[in-house]
Design an enzyme around this catalytic site. Structure first.
Site, mmCIF file in Angstrom:
data_model
loop_
_atom_site.group_PDB
_atom_site.id
_atom_site.type_symbol
_atom_site.label_atom_id
_atom_site.label_comp_id
_atom_site.label_asym_id
_atom_site.label_seq_id
_atom_site.Cartn_x
_atom_site.Cartn_y
_atom_site.Cartn_z
ATOM 1 N N ASN A 8 0.872 -1.180 0.000
ATOM 2 C CA ASN A 8 0.000 0.000 0.000
ATOM 3 C C ASN A 8 0.904 1.223 0.000
ATOM 4 O O ASN A 8 1.474 1.579 1.028
ATOM 5 C CB ASN A 8 -0.905 -0.001 1.239
ATOM 6 C CG ASN A 8 -1.739 1.264 1.318
ATOM 7 O OD1 ASN A 8 -1.874 1.991 0.330
ATOM 8 N ND2 ASN A 8 -2.302 1.529 2.498
ATOM 9 N N LYS A 10 0.075 4.257 -0.381
ATOM 10 C CA LYS A 10 -0.598 5.475 0.114
ATOM 11 C C LYS A 10 -0.346 6.624 -0.874
ATOM 12 O O LYS A 10 -0.281 6.397 -2.075
ATOM 13 C CB LYS A 10 -0.133 5.814 1.530
ATOM 14 C CG LYS A 10 -0.131 4.577 2.440
ATOM 15 C CD LYS A 10 -0.037 4.902 3.883
ATOM 16 C CE LYS A 10 0.091 3.611 4.676
ATOM 17 N NZ LYS A 10 -0.212 3.765 6.070
ATOM 18 N N HIS A 89 -9.788 1.075 4.154
ATOM 19 C CA HIS A 89 -8.532 1.233 4.891
ATOM 20 C C HIS A 89 -8.763 2.186 6.062
ATOM 21 O O HIS A 89 -9.565 3.117 5.960
ATOM 22 C CB HIS A 89 -7.445 1.791 3.953
ATOM 23 C CG HIS A 89 -6.089 1.793 4.598
ATOM 24 N ND1 HIS A 89 -5.668 2.812 5.413
ATOM 25 C CD2 HIS A 89 -5.087 0.884 4.569
ATOM 26 C CE1 HIS A 89 -4.446 2.528 5.854
ATOM 27 N NE2 HIS A 89 -4.071 1.365 5.350
ATOM 28 N N GLU A 91 -7.228 4.618 7.162
ATOM 29 C CA GLU A 91 -7.060 6.060 6.869
ATOM 30 C C GLU A 91 -8.292 6.612 6.139
ATOM 31 O O GLU A 91 -8.643 7.775 6.320
ATOM 32 C CB GLU A 91 -5.769 6.280 6.064
ATOM 33 C CG GLU A 91 -4.552 6.162 6.980
ATOM 34 C CD GLU A 91 -3.303 5.620 6.315
ATOM 35 O OE1 GLU A 91 -3.168 5.732 5.087
ATOM 36 O OE2 GLU A 91 -2.453 5.059 7.049
ATOM 37 N N GLU A 159 -6.075 -5.041 10.259
ATOM 38 C CA GLU A 159 -5.064 -4.025 10.530
ATOM 39 C C GLU A 159 -5.419 -3.275 11.807
ATOM 40 O O GLU A 159 -6.245 -2.347 11.773
ATOM 41 C CB GLU A 159 -4.994 -3.024 9.379
ATOM 42 C CG GLU A 159 -4.602 -3.630 8.060
ATOM 43 C CD GLU A 159 -3.968 -2.593 7.158
ATOM 44 O OE1 GLU A 159 -2.766 -2.701 6.898
ATOM 45 O OE2 GLU A 159 -4.665 -1.644 6.756
ATOM 46 N N GLY A 165 1.785 2.198 10.654
ATOM 47 C CA GLY A 165 2.715 3.316 10.520
ATOM 48 C C GLY A 165 3.336 3.767 11.835
ATOM 49 O O GLY A 165 3.958 4.819 11.904
ATOM 50 N N SER A 204 2.909 -2.299 10.426
ATOM 51 C CA SER A 204 4.352 -2.284 10.665
ATOM 52 C C SER A 204 5.048 -3.617 10.341
ATOM 53 O O SER A 204 5.968 -4.040 11.052
ATOM 54 C CB SER A 204 4.652 -1.843 12.106
ATOM 55 O OG SER A 204 4.152 -0.523 12.319
ATOM 56 N N GLY A 225 2.612 -1.112 4.340
ATOM 57 C CA GLY A 225 2.683 0.297 3.977
ATOM 58 C C GLY A 225 4.126 0.742 3.812
ATOM 59 O O GLY A 225 4.755 0.549 2.765
HETATM 60 C C1 PEP Z 1 -1.001 0.124 5.796
HETATM 61 O O1 PEP Z 1 -0.890 1.194 5.243
HETATM 62 O O2 PEP Z 1 -1.997 -0.567 5.570
HETATM 63 C C2 PEP Z 1 0.046 -0.316 6.729
HETATM 64 C C3 PEP Z 1 -0.084 -1.471 7.318
HETATM 65 O O3 PEP Z 1 1.104 0.545 6.909
HETATM 66 P P1 PEP Z 1 2.485 0.200 7.694
HETATM 67 O O4 PEP Z 1 3.004 -1.100 7.122
HETATM 68 O O5 PEP Z 1 3.375 1.356 7.380
HETATM 69 O O6 PEP Z 1 2.155 0.082 9.138
#
Ligand code: PEP
Length: 243
Positions: A8, A10, A89, A91, A159, A165, A204, A225
């Site tokens: 992803n 973003k 998602h 966000e 998630e 993040g 993460s 991400g």
């Molecule tokens: C995401 O954007 O779905 C995500 C899991 O980000 P990250 O891996 O940076 O935590």
């Protein structure tokens, strides 16, 4: 069932960065048991499609065309070669106030236009502290998947919002509890389809933790991400899963 490793990006990367990423990524050897997907900003649709990878937008508006300023048409994305789409998602939910009802409408629309959706679910830190994790997942799944019969691929990404993040990874116990709960839900509600549905973990994921997480109960993919932005770290996650 292949293990899905989905990137992803973003709101990162311009078309030229995308071309450069895939020039490097092309050299990565990916085992047959792994399927990689890329969720890219809409502006990168063309170079991503030309790279010949599995990809999709990070959001769609549920209509083919119309007066919807600033939105992504699922039909145009599919015409450009997208085969997947992220829906709900965290966000989108927290920054753009997307509701469970809207995620449901988007899932139906994705299927109508031939895109395979990945529905993202997960609790906030407050909800976890209040012991509401499974209740939140239940609500997001019941409403999100309402009246939906998978016509193509349909997957779920768990998630935990507090792990996205932040560098904070859920423990394998937390991940397996949530994933087992989601699997049981799918077994009951979509008995004819659940065996083809992957449950991805996101939050993460990095080369250093990917191997252990990939072996956790009911984890059949990752949504990545930050670590998906550089070919090296994304490759590192693939290597860690390949073992
Ligand atoms: C995401 O954007 O779905 C995500 C899991 O980000 P990250 O891996 O940076 O935590």
């Amino acid at each position: 069932m292949s293990f899905i490793i989905a990137a992803n990006w973003k709101m990162n990367k311009a078309p030229q960065d995308t071309v450069e990423f895939f020039e490097t990524f092309r050299q990565t050897k990916v085992a047959d048991k792994i399927k990689t997907l890329f969720f890219v900003p809409a502006v990168n649709a063309l170079p991503t499609s030309q790279a010949g990878v599995n990809w999709g937008p990070q959001n769609i508006f549920p209509a083919a065309t119309g007066a919807f300023t600033g939105e992504n048409s699922p039909k145009v994305m599919a015409d450009l070669g997208a085969r997947y789409v992220l829906v709900g998602h965290s966000e989108r939910r927290s920054l753009f106030f997307e509701t469970d009802e809207q995620t449901n409408i988007k899932l139906h629309s994705a299927q109508e236009f031939g895109l395979s959706p990945i529905l993202c679910v997960g609790e906030t830190l407050d909800e976890r502290k209040q012991g509401l994790t499974l209740e939140v997942l239940q609500r997001q799944l019941v409403t999100g998947l309402s009246n939906l019969t998978p016509s193509n691929e349909l997957h779920i990404a768990y998630e935990p919002v507090w792990a996205i993040g932040t560098g904070e990874v859920a423990t394998t116990e937390q991940v397996s509890e949530a994933h087992r709960f989601i699997r049981k839900f799918l077994q009951e509600k979509l008995p004819q389809h659940h065996q083809k549905m992957n449950i991805l973990y996101g939050g993460s994921v990095k080369p250093e933790n990917a191997n252990e997480l990939s072996k956790t109960a009911e984890v059949s993919g990752f949504l990545v991400g930050g670590a998906s932005l550089k070919p090296d770290s994304f490759h590192g996650i693939i290597e860690a899963v390949q073992g």
